[in-house]
Design a protein around this motif. Structure first.
Motif, mmCIF file in Angstrom:
data_model
loop_
_atom_site.group_PDB
_atom_site.id
_atom_site.type_symbol
_atom_site.label_atom_id
_atom_site.label_comp_id
_atom_site.label_asym_id
_atom_site.label_seq_id
_atom_site.Cartn_x
_atom_site.Cartn_y
_atom_site.Cartn_z
ATOM 1 N N PHE A 104 -11.358 -6.232 6.487
ATOM 2 C CA PHE A 104 -10.185 -5.379 6.277
ATOM 3 C C PHE A 104 -10.599 -3.921 6.413
ATOM 4 C CE2 PHE A 104 -6.697 -8.051 4.654
ATOM 5 C CZ PHE A 104 -7.342 -9.287 4.703
ATOM 6 N N GLY A 105 -9.626 -3.079 6.738
ATOM 7 C CA GLY A 105 -9.876 -1.640 6.805
ATOM 8 C C GLY A 105 -9.082 -0.952 5.711
ATOM 9 N N ILE A 106 -9.741 -0.054 5.001
ATOM 10 C CA ILE A 106 -9.031 0.741 3.992
ATOM 11 C C ILE A 106 -8.758 2.100 4.633
ATOM 12 C CG2 ILE A 106 -9.162 1.779 1.689
ATOM 13 C CD1 ILE A 106 -11.291 -0.426 1.042
ATOM 14 N N GLN A 107 -7.494 2.498 4.670
ATOM 15 C CA GLN A 107 -7.155 3.758 5.332
ATOM 16 C C GLN A 107 -7.221 4.925 4.342
ATOM 17 O OE1 GLN A 107 -4.579 3.011 8.901
ATOM 18 N NE2 GLN A 107 -3.331 1.987 7.343
ATOM 19 N N TYR A 108 -7.537 6.105 4.861
ATOM 20 C CA TYR A 108 -7.578 7.351 4.054
ATOM 21 C C TYR A 108 -8.599 7.301 2.914
ATOM 22 C CZ TYR A 108 -3.298 7.956 6.658
ATOM 23 O OH TYR A 108 -2.391 8.032 7.691
ATOM 24 N N GLY A 109 -9.726 6.680 3.123
ATOM 25 C CA GLY A 109 -10.823 6.721 2.151
ATOM 26 C C GLY A 109 -10.421 6.232 0.771
ATOM 27 N N TYR A 110 -10.964 6.917 -0.258
ATOM 28 C CA TYR A 110 -10.705 6.478 -1.642
ATOM 29 C C TYR A 110 -9.219 6.602 -1.997
ATOM 30 C CZ TYR A 110 -15.733 6.361 -2.360
ATOM 31 O OH TYR A 110 -17.075 6.059 -2.264
ATOM 32 N N ARG A 111 -8.547 7.579 -1.394
ATOM 33 C CA ARG A 111 -7.113 7.733 -1.690
ATOM 34 C C ARG A 111 -6.361 6.466 -1.301
ATOM 35 N NH1 ARG A 111 -4.752 12.387 1.540
ATOM 36 N NH2 ARG A 111 -3.642 10.868 2.805
ATOM 37 N N GLY A 112 -6.682 5.949 -0.120
ATOM 38 C CA GLY A 112 -6.032 4.724 0.351
ATOM 39 C C GLY A 112 -6.436 3.509 -0.474
ATOM 40 N N MET A 113 -7.679 3.533 -0.977
ATOM 41 C CA MET A 113 -8.134 2.402 -1.804
ATOM 42 C C MET A 113 -7.288 2.354 -3.078
ATOM 43 S SD MET A 113 -12.057 1.666 -3.002
ATOM 44 C CE MET A 113 -12.839 2.165 -1.520
ATOM 45 N N ILE A 114 -7.041 3.521 -3.651
ATOM 46 C CA ILE A 114 -6.242 3.607 -4.877
ATOM 47 C C ILE A 114 -4.811 3.119 -4.609
ATOM 48 C CG2 ILE A 114 -5.175 5.274 -6.494
ATOM 49 C CD1 ILE A 114 -7.824 6.923 -6.196
ATOM 50 N N GLN A 115 -4.306 3.501 -3.435
ATOM 51 C CA GLN A 115 -2.907 3.138 -3.108
ATOM 52 C C GLN A 115 -2.778 1.747 -2.495
ATOM 53 O OE1 GLN A 115 -2.017 6.438 -0.553
ATOM 54 N NE2 GLN A 115 -1.684 7.849 -2.262
ATOM 55 N N GLY A 116 -3.888 1.064 -2.335
ATOM 56 C CA GLY A 116 -3.838 -0.278 -1.737
ATOM 57 C C GLY A 116 -3.486 -0.250 -0.264
ATOM 58 N N ASP A 117 -3.894 0.843 0.419
ATOM 59 C CA ASP A 117 -3.598 0.987 1.848
ATOM 60 C C ASP A 117 -4.658 0.217 2.652
ATOM 61 O OD1 ASP A 117 -2.770 1.874 4.268
ATOM 62 O OD2 ASP A 117 -2.719 3.996 3.732
ATOM 63 N N ILE A 118 -4.505 -1.093 2.643
ATOM 64 C CA ILE A 118 -5.557 -1.979 3.168
ATOM 65 C C ILE A 118 -4.968 -2.857 4.279
ATOM 66 C CG2 ILE A 118 -7.154 -3.854 2.521
ATOM 67 C CD1 ILE A 118 -7.169 -2.654 -0.344
ATOM 68 N N ILE A 119 -5.589 -2.831 5.450
ATOM 69 C CA ILE A 119 -5.026 -3.579 6.584
ATOM 70 C C ILE A 119 -6.066 -4.557 7.155
ATOM 71 C CG2 ILE A 119 -3.336 -1.809 7.272
ATOM 72 C CD1 ILE A 119 -5.459 -0.864 9.371
ATOM 73 N N PRO A 120 -5.594 -5.713 7.627
ATOM 74 C CA PRO A 120 -6.549 -6.642 8.247
ATOM 75 C C PRO A 120 -7.012 -6.103 9.601
ATOM 76 C CG PRO A 120 -4.302 -7.507 8.381
ATOM 77 C CD PRO A 120 -4.218 -6.219 7.610
ATOM 78 N N LEU A 121 -8.254 -6.343 9.933
ATOM 79 C CA LEU A 121 -8.776 -5.915 11.237
ATOM 80 C C LEU A 121 -9.294 -7.140 11.982
ATOM 81 C CD1 LEU A 121 -10.861 -2.780 10.085
ATOM 82 C CD2 LEU A 121 -8.645 -2.749 11.240
ATOM 83 N N GLN A 122 -9.113 -7.104 13.291
ATOM 84 C CA GLN A 122 -9.690 -8.160 14.133
ATOM 85 C C GLN A 122 -10.523 -7.504 15.211
ATOM 86 O OE1 GLN A 122 -6.010 -8.488 14.028
ATOM 87 N NE2 GLN A 122 -6.206 -9.714 12.154
#
Ligand code: F6P
Length: 321
Positions: free
Chosen positions: A35-53
């Motif tokens: 998975f990729g977390i977008q926008y670094g730690y900010r995205g991790m906090i917001q659950g901005d997590i996308i699957p990657l292939q």
């Protein structure tokens, strides 16, 4: 390890995309979900997590910046922020994290793993090259070459007008870029934060050069203790009679297509990070020393200091005489 995530954080560096690509493809090779977390730690906090292939990272090896975006997060510095980030990882079933960044990123990762049961591996991605435990960080070589291209152009106009140029390069706390750029551009003087800058010595050298050099270049690392390029020029004052100009290269050093060296380094380190996580390693950064993969506890990457080699400054001085 069934599911891992990768993120980029802090200042971007050319080659981060090549590292993301290597992480994704190596994870897929080992049948680990990525998975990729977008926008670094900010995205991790917001659950901005996308699957990657595999195809999510097509056609990015040559691109600067980071497809995952990056940010500097104040919230992650607080316990509450890190707790939210941990909950988001749990909700997505993430068991391992690969963080690509510099010392700020690794300080965050270290704190995070002290407080929560997460497996973390760092990949050194910063143009500053100021991490202990690796000869080079991803992005440094490209940044040096970008600055060099600009300085070569400045030399042309400096020679044409018989001027002195103070050229400021990036490096808030570190002079690695300044030293390599200084040697490679044939600069007349280099000032860096790691060594005490002596304005009288600089004046003296300028007087010496003025006798038979019609133009000259002084490289200033932005974080020098005597100040930035403008402040140093002010302190030197009349510059031994040279007509002078000041040029700040700035953020252009962070962008652009990564060099072959950076793409290859990023590919090796991204792949190694996945393998270390799969082996059950955590709390480390993967780097390279003498072309061999090196693993080092995250904390040592900033608590120990990689030193600019003083003999390189001496070499630059001798070769500019
Ligand atoms: O750490 C990388 C770096 O480019 C430093 O060389 C520079 O001082 C800093 O980031 C600039 O940060 P920002 O992009 O937040 O201004």
């Amino acid at each position: 390890m069934k599911r891992i995530a990768v993120f980029t954080s802090g200042g971007d560096a050319p080659g981060m995309n090549a590292a993301i690509r290597a992480v994704v493809r190596m994870a897929m090779y080992h049948k680990v979900e990525i998975f990729g977390i977008q926008y670094g730690y900010r995205g991790m906090i917001q659950g901005d997590i996308i699957p990657l292939q595999s195809r999510s990272v097509s056609n990015i090896i040559q691109r600067g910046g980071t497809i995952l975006r990056t940010a500097r997060s104040e919230e992650f510095m607080m316990y509450e922020g890190r707790e939210k980030a941990f909950n988001a990882l749990q909700q997505n079933g993430i068991e391992g994290l690969i963080g690509i960044g510099g010392d700020g990123t690794f300080k965050g990762l270290s704190k995070f793993m002290e407080e929560f049961p997460v497996n973390v591996v760092g990949v050194p991605g910063t143009i500053d090259n100021d991490l202990y435990g690796t000869d080079y960080t991803i992005g440094f070589d490209t940044a040096v070459n970008t600055a060099l291209g600009t300085i070569d152009k400045i030399r042309d106009t400096a020679a044409a007008h018989e001027r002195l140029f103070y050229v400021e390069v990036m490096g808030r706390d570190a002079g690695f870029i300044a030293v390599d750029v200084g040697i490679a551009s044939g600069a007349e003087y280099i000032v860096i934060p790691e060594t005490e800058t002596n304005i009288d010595d600089l004046r003296e050298m300028l007087r010496h050069y003025r006798k038979d050099k019609s133009s000259a270049i002084i490289i200033v690392a932005e974080g020098d203790e005597e100040g930035n390029a403008f402040e140093i020029a002010d302190k030197v004052k009349d510059a031994a009679g040279y007509d002078y100009r000041i040029s700040v290269i700035g953020h252009v050093q962070r962008g652009g297509s990564p060099s072959a060296l950076d793409r290859c380094l990023a590919s090796r380190l991204g792949a190694a990070a996945v393998e270390k996580l799969i082996e059950g390693k955590t709390g480390i950064m993967v780097g390279e020393i003498n072309w061999k993969i090196n693993e080092i506890p995250l904390e040592e990457t900033w608590k120990k200091h990689k030193r600019v080699q003083p003999h390189l400054l001496e070499l630059a001085r001798i070769l500019s005489l």
